[in-house]
Enzyme design. Structure first.
Site, short mmCIF file in Angstrom:
data_model
loop_
_atom_site.label_atom_id
_atom_site.label_comp_id
_atom_site.label_asym_id
_atom_site.label_seq_id
_atom_site.Cartn_x
_atom_site.Cartn_y
_atom_site.Cartn_z
N ASP A 55 0.82 -1.22 0.00
CA ASP A 55 0.00 0.00 0.00
C ASP A 55 0.85 1.26 0.00
OD1 ASP A 55 0.96 -0.35 2.58
OD2 ASP A 55 -1.00 -0.79 3.45
N ASN A 108 -7.49 -3.41 14.49
CA ASN A 108 -8.87 -3.73 14.10
C ASN A 108 -8.92 -4.89 13.10
OD1 ASN A 108 -7.91 -2.61 11.75
ND2 ASN A 108 -9.32 -0.84 11.73
N HIS A 113 -7.15 -5.08 10.31
CA HIS A 113 -6.92 -4.75 8.91
C HIS A 113 -5.63 -5.39 8.41
CE1 HIS A 113 -4.67 -0.68 9.76
NE2 HIS A 113 -3.82 -1.65 9.68
#
Ligand code: PGA
Length: 243
Positions: free
Chosen positions: A67, A135, A137
């Site tokens: 990313d 979380n 991800h």
């Protein structure tokens, strides 16, 4: 999912490096998926060390990063391009023509996503290195991301922006968007190595290896459907699980 039990962060990093060095040395044209964040820094240090000890060459290695933020340039120290160069690429003999990272400054971001996905489809990833967010991800695929997502633009969760604001002067400076490989992109990697370190991740790791449902609400749960996942977790991260 296999779990390799590391004592601490240093051992986790060394064990991950062992797996990558072995793969790189035994493969003609290795293709690696790489991650940023605090977790893989020790792994990259270890790879640099082994390169300097002539245990390994990266001349024939291709990499794809997970990313990149949208709207900050490669020369910005907070860009993932800068991070990779600083922590790995500039220290080793990799051909920079073979490193791939989404361009968060592209004029046409949609086109950039499609082209990035095509590049990966043409050069399938052998081993994807992953960290995990609190979380759940993976990459920047936040809870709710569809499992059939490919490389796409994301709006970052406030919790993720806050977690990452430690690298910026203020929360306001943290970009609101990023480009990330999708869940489907990550799942296509032949092997996944997930690194988990520290007490803060103990609840997340416990949730990942529990038998709870596989759900986009906890993106990493999809890894339970992948046939070759190795988790390398240190003692602190394993605090809430029994093995
Ligand atoms: P971290 O980030 O390695 O900095 O904990 C992991 C992630 O958010 O994916």
């Amino acid at each position: 999912m296999d779990i390799i039990q590391a004592k601490d962060y240093t051992e986790m990093s060394k064990l991950a490096a062992d797996l990558l060095v072995k793969h790189i040395n035994n493969t003609k044209s290795p293709i690696l998926g790489l991650a940023t964040g605090s977790t893989p820094i020790g792994l990259y240090k270890e790879l640099v060390k082994r390169y300097k000890q002539s245990e390994i060459s990266f001349k024939h290695v291709t990499t794809f990063n997970l990313d990149e933020y949208v709207g900050i340039s490669r020369s910005n120290p907070n860009s993932y391009h800068y991070f990779m160069n600083d922590n790995l690429w500039k220290h080793i003999d990799i051909d920079l023509a073979n490193v791939n990272i989404p361009d968060g400054m592209a004029d046409n971001l949609e086109k950039e996503c499609i082209e990035y996905e095509e590049r990966i489809a043409n050069q399938p990833i052998d081993i994807q290195i992953l960290g995990i967010g609190l979380n759940g991800h993976i990459g920047f695929n936040e809870p709710g991301t569809s499992f059939d997502s490919r490389t796409h633009i994301v709006e970052l969760d406030e919790s993720t922006r806050e977690a990452n604001s430690r690298f910026f002067d203020s929360l306001d400076e943290v970009p609101k968007q990023a480009i990330t490989m999708g869940i489907e992109t990550i799942m296509k990697a032949k092997k996944v190595i997930l690194l988990v370190s520290g007490k803060a991740k103990a609840t997340t790791l416990a949730k990942l290896i529990s038998n709870e449902e596989v759900t986009p609400d906890f993106p990493a749960s999809v890894l339970r459907k992948h046939k070759d996942v190795t988790i390398i977790a240190d003692e602190e991260a394993r605090e809430k699980i029994k093995l």
